[in-house]
Every structure is written in C-alpha cells, then in structure tokens.
Design a protein around this motif. Structure first.
Motif, PDB file in Angstrom:
ATOM      1  N   GLU A 112       0.888  -1.213   0.152  1.00 26.13           N
ATOM      2  CA  GLU A 112      -0.029  -0.058  -0.005  1.00 26.13           C
ATOM      3  C   GLU A 112       0.938   1.165  -0.161  1.00 26.13           C
ATOM      4  O   GLU A 112       1.891   1.344   0.590  1.00 26.13           O
ATOM      5  CB  GLU A 112      -0.737   0.046   1.074  1.00 26.13           C
ATOM      6  CG  GLU A 112      -1.699   1.256   1.137  1.00 26.13           C
ATOM      7  CD  GLU A 112      -2.613   1.251   2.540  1.00 26.13           C
ATOM      8  OE1 GLU A 112      -3.471   2.260   2.877  1.00 26.13           O
ATOM      9  OE2 GLU A 112      -2.539   0.442   3.392  1.00 26.13           O
ATOM     10  N   CYS A 113       0.459   2.127  -0.779  1.00 26.18           N
ATOM     11  CA  CYS A 113       1.357   3.493  -0.801  1.00 26.18           C
ATOM     12  C   CYS A 113       0.951   4.430   0.384  1.00 26.18           C
ATOM     13  O   CYS A 113      -0.154   4.325   0.710  1.00 26.18           O
ATOM     14  CB  CYS A 113       0.873   4.461  -2.128  1.00 26.18           C
ATOM     15  SG  CYS A 113       1.785   5.998  -2.304  1.00 26.18           S
ATOM     16  N   SER A 114       2.085   4.651   1.114  1.00 29.52           N
ATOM     17  CA  SER A 114       2.069   5.553   2.237  1.00 29.52           C
ATOM     18  C   SER A 114       1.452   6.965   1.872  1.00 29.52           C
ATOM     19  O   SER A 114       0.925   7.818   2.692  1.00 29.52           O
ATOM     20  CB  SER A 114       3.422   5.614   2.673  1.00 29.52           C
ATOM     21  OG  SER A 114       4.243   6.307   1.811  1.00 29.52           O
ATOM     22  N   CYS A 158       5.491   3.465  -5.294  1.00 25.88           N
ATOM     23  CA  CYS A 158       4.253   3.250  -5.813  1.00 25.88           C
ATOM     24  C   CYS A 158       4.276   4.019  -7.401  1.00 25.88           C
ATOM     25  O   CYS A 158       4.774   4.859  -7.801  1.00 25.88           O
ATOM     26  CB  CYS A 158       3.389   4.652  -5.181  1.00 25.88           C
ATOM     27  SG  CYS A 158       1.580   4.722  -5.823  1.00 25.88           S
ATOM     28  N   THR A 159       3.412   3.213  -8.147  1.00 25.48           N
ATOM     29  CA  THR A 159       3.399   3.333  -9.602  1.00 25.48           C
ATOM     30  C   THR A 159       2.693   4.880  -9.992  1.00 25.48           C
ATOM     31  O   THR A 159       2.573   5.249 -11.189  1.00 25.48           O
ATOM     32  CB  THR A 159       3.070   2.270 -10.481  1.00 25.48           C
ATOM     33  OG1 THR A 159       1.816   1.847  -9.757  1.00 25.48           O
ATOM     34  CG2 THR A 159       4.060   1.089 -10.260  1.00 25.48           C
ATOM     35  N   VAL A 160       1.948   5.003  -8.927  1.00 27.31           N
ATOM     36  CA  VAL A 160       0.924   6.203  -9.284  1.00 27.31           C
ATOM     37  C   VAL A 160       1.523   7.575  -8.661  1.00 27.31           C
ATOM     38  O   VAL A 160       1.701   8.572  -9.658  1.00 27.31           O
ATOM     39  CB  VAL A 160      -0.439   6.175  -8.493  1.00 27.31           C
ATOM     40  CG1 VAL A 160      -1.153   7.305  -8.814  1.00 27.31           C
ATOM     41  CG2 VAL A 160      -1.145   4.742  -8.833  1.00 27.31           C
ATOM     42  N   CYS A 161       2.353   7.638  -7.619  1.00 27.93           N
ATOM     43  CA  CYS A 161       2.669   8.768  -7.137  1.00 27.93           C
ATOM     44  C   CYS A 161       4.054   8.749  -6.769  1.00 27.93           C
ATOM     45  O   CYS A 161       4.574   9.776  -6.135  1.00 27.93           O
ATOM     46  CB  CYS A 161       1.751   9.217  -6.005  1.00 27.93           C
ATOM     47  SG  CYS A 161       2.072   8.606  -4.306  1.00 27.93           S
ATOM     48  N   ALA A 162       4.805   7.583  -6.582  1.00 24.83           N
ATOM     49  CA  ALA A 162       6.158   7.314  -6.314  1.00 24.83           C
ATOM     50  C   ALA A 162       6.301   7.578  -5.007  1.00 24.83           C
ATOM     51  O   ALA A 162       7.440   7.602  -4.129  1.00 24.83           O
ATOM     52  CB  ALA A 162       7.064   8.571  -6.918  1.00 24.83           C
TER      53      ALA A 162
END
Length: 396
Positions: A8-10, A25-29
């Motif tokens: 899970e992205c923090s 994260c591939t969405v927001c790094a």
C-alpha cells in the motif's frame, strides 16, 4: 507467519501486487507499506498470542527480531542474529533507557532492514542489488548479500568511516567511493541500475527495509512490559527506523497487544545537515535539499530524505518535535556517556543523548518522563572519526 496481502502506498494509498518485486508507488512514487492478510493478523491478535511470543522465545534464545515472525512475511529468513538488542537503563537518569542497536550484526540497526530486504530479494530471485549508503547500510547490505548469495554493488561517499569500507571489501561487495554525498550515490545508482541489471535497495525505494526496522518498535514495547514510553528519540538521516516504529505501533494497537498514548517521536538531526528540522520549523509538508551538508555524524548526512513527508507527519501526529544539534554538542554528549555510563555511542546515537539534555533544559520534557534513546550503532565503528575528534596522534 502471515502472508502478504498487498503493498500500500503511504501517500495515495494505491495498492500494488506483492508477488513480484516492487520499488515505489506506480501512481505517485510514494514509499510502500507491507499489508498482511486479515486471517494472518487475526491469528496473531490478542494478549495470549502476544504473551506466547515472550514465553516461547525465552526458551529459544537467539531468534532476534524473528521472534516477531507472527507479524513478518511468511518466509525463511536470511539472518545473522539481528535484533533483540539490549534496553539499557541509564546509570544517572531514572527514566532514561538506551536502546543499544550497536549490538546488531555489523554493529548497527541497519542489520534489521537489510536482513528482511535481502530475504525478500532472495525470495524474488534477484541476483544483483545496488545500495547508495552514508556508510552503515552499505556494510550491512554487503554482509546480508553475502549470506544470501546475491551480488552487491555499494556506493558510498569517499569519507565514510574506514570500518564501512573494510566491511564492503571483506564481504565481497563491489564498492565504489564517490566524491560527494549519499544523494550523489543515489543518483549514480538510479542512472545505471537498468543497464546493469541491479535491483535498487535504496532507503524507502522498496518496502521491506521498513518491515525490518519496525521490529525496533515491537522490541521496545515488549522490553518495557508491553507499555509505551513517553518519548522515543531517533537519530534521523533517512528516517526509516522512525517510520517503521510508527507502523509497528499501529499494528500493535490493531492486534490488541498494547494500549495507551503513543510516544512523542523526537527526530534528531545535525545542524550541518538538517533538512527535516528546517521543514518542521517552517511548517512545510516536506523538506528541500540541504546545501553543503557537513557533519561528523555520517549517518545524519542525508540532504533530502526520501520519506521526509512521512517523518514530518509522524512527528506532528505524535506531538513530538525535530531537534538539530551542532557537532560540538553531539561530541560533548558522546564523551559524557562514554565516561559516565561506560557506553561508546556512535555520533548519531550521541545526537539522541544530546537531544535529551536539550529537551529537558527547554522544558519540552520533564525528568519524570520515561524515554527511550536510540544508539543506532556502535562507536567502535567510528574509531577513526572519534580518534580524530579526540586529537589522537596517528589518526587520519
């Protein structure tokens, strides 16, 4: 051991598949957290499961941080005996405890994160890893890569303590000394990793170093009788240990293993490299690059931590603070604890002890507050640096 449900992205809370190696994260790094299956965590819930950890491991000494296998990935570990380090009561201050991470393999807390990160790298079939390091992570990465049978490429500033260089060479890693800071080392790794086939094991660029470091949170709570202290002092370069402990506290509460108010988290930096302290003072959500970073506490010489936003969030949520101290204050505390407590702190650990004196003097904390100070590494790894500061002849 629980199975991993997902990552899970923090930052944006997007979920990623954990069956293949992931970085950010591939969405927001953003940095990734490991999340476990509901069934696995349910099996570890309650005080009976908690107490079984203590009871079982009393009869099986030497399990180290893997005593918490109930809240770690279900996997055969690459271990050198890391974790379960001493919690030493101060000889002078009734409510002060020193968490002696210098008792770990390779002499620092870095052993925890690299043990789990290298365990998962082996699980994923990764053959080559690269690590930019301010020193101690490089030594630990070299040791655990050797134990895992993985090729290690370590990039460190050329002025890191000699012990870190000796470790890398002795463990068979491919070491590159860089004329610059850890940020320069990270840039080189990023530029070359795809061509060279390296998996980037940088701080917070993969999710499992956090999982290893979170065991410090479990340990300190267990060693204090499954209760929270009033404050935790953590020398903060990359800040993964602080982030990991906060994750541990969340899990401990979800499991029903501990209740009460979480400790104030005190992040400590050196005045010569204090990006998080500056961002805290300016009430910014993240830091900006610190120019001309300089401090003899090499582990604190991180000009722009990747997880700065997490560190600042945790400090605010815990009602803690960020302290930046001069090298002179840090060195004075190092000498004080050596001569009065018989403990040779690392410069980073001495930043924590100096910060305690500072926050008592300013009234932020009271002597009656029960606190844990982290000595993140053995002072014996810094004999060249400390010897030079002491003016010993023959020390470069």
């Amino acid at each position: 051991m629980p199975s991993i449900a997902h990552l899970e992205c923090s930052r944006c809370h997007a979920t990623l598949d954990a069956t293949t190696p992931q970085t950010v994260c591939t969405v927001c790094a953003g940095a990734l957290y490991v999340r476990y299956s509901d069934k696995g965590m349910a099996n570890a819930s309650g005080t009976a499961a908690r107490d079984a950890i203590s009871n079982t491991n009393q009869a099986q000494p030497g399990k180290g941080m893997w005593r918490y296998s109930a809240v770690l990935p279900s996997i055969q570990p690459v271990t050198l005996g890391e974790g379960w380090t001493p919690m030493l009561p101060s000889r002078r201050y009734a409510n002060v405890f020193l968490k002696e991470e210098g008792a770990n393999p390779t002499g620092t807390f870095k052993a925890r994160g690299l043990s789990l990160a290298m365990t998962m790298a082996r699980h994923y079939g990764i053959k080559k890893i690269a690590v930019p390091s301010a020193g101690n992570a490089g030594g630990a990465a070299a040791a655990y890569a050797a134990a895992a049978g993985i090729e290690a490429h370590i990039f460190m500033p050329k002025d890191v303590p000699l012990a870190n260089q000796v470790e890398c060479v002795a463990y068979g890693a491919k070491m590159t000394l860089v004329d610059g800071l850890i940020s320069d080392c990270a840039r080189i790794v990023n530029e070359r990793k795809q061509q060279e086939g390296w998996f980037d094991l940088s701080t917070l660029k993969e999710p499992f170093r956090i999982e290893g470091k979170k065991t410090m949170g479990y340990e300190l709570v267990e060693q204090l009788g499954w209760t929270y202290p009033d404050a935790v002092f953590y020398p903060t370069g990359g800040g993964v240990g602080l982030i990991g402990m906060w994750k541990a506290f969340q899990e401990l509460e979800e499991l029903g293993w501990v209740t009460g108010k979480r400790p104030k988290m005190i992040a400590i930096q050196a005045a010569g490299c204090a990006p998080v302290a500056r961002a805290y003072e300016e009430n910014q959500p993240a830091s900006r690059m610190w120019e001309n970073a300089a401090t003899f506490a090499s582990g604190l010489r991180v000009p722009k931590p990747y997880g700065d936003y997490l560190i600042l969030d945790i400090v605010h949520e815990s009602e803690g603070t960020v302290v930046a101290l001069s090298d002179e204050q840090i060195f004075a505390s190092l000498r004080d604890w050596a001569s009065q407590e018989g403990i040779l702190l690392s410069p980073e650990g001495a930043a924590a002890t100096a910060a305690y004196d500072h926050l008592i003097a300013t009234g932020f904390l009271q002597p009656s507050d029960r606190v844990v100070l982290f000595n993140t590494g053995s002072g014996n790894k810094y004999t060249d640096v400390i010897g030079h500061a002491l003016g010993l002849s023959g020390i470069a």
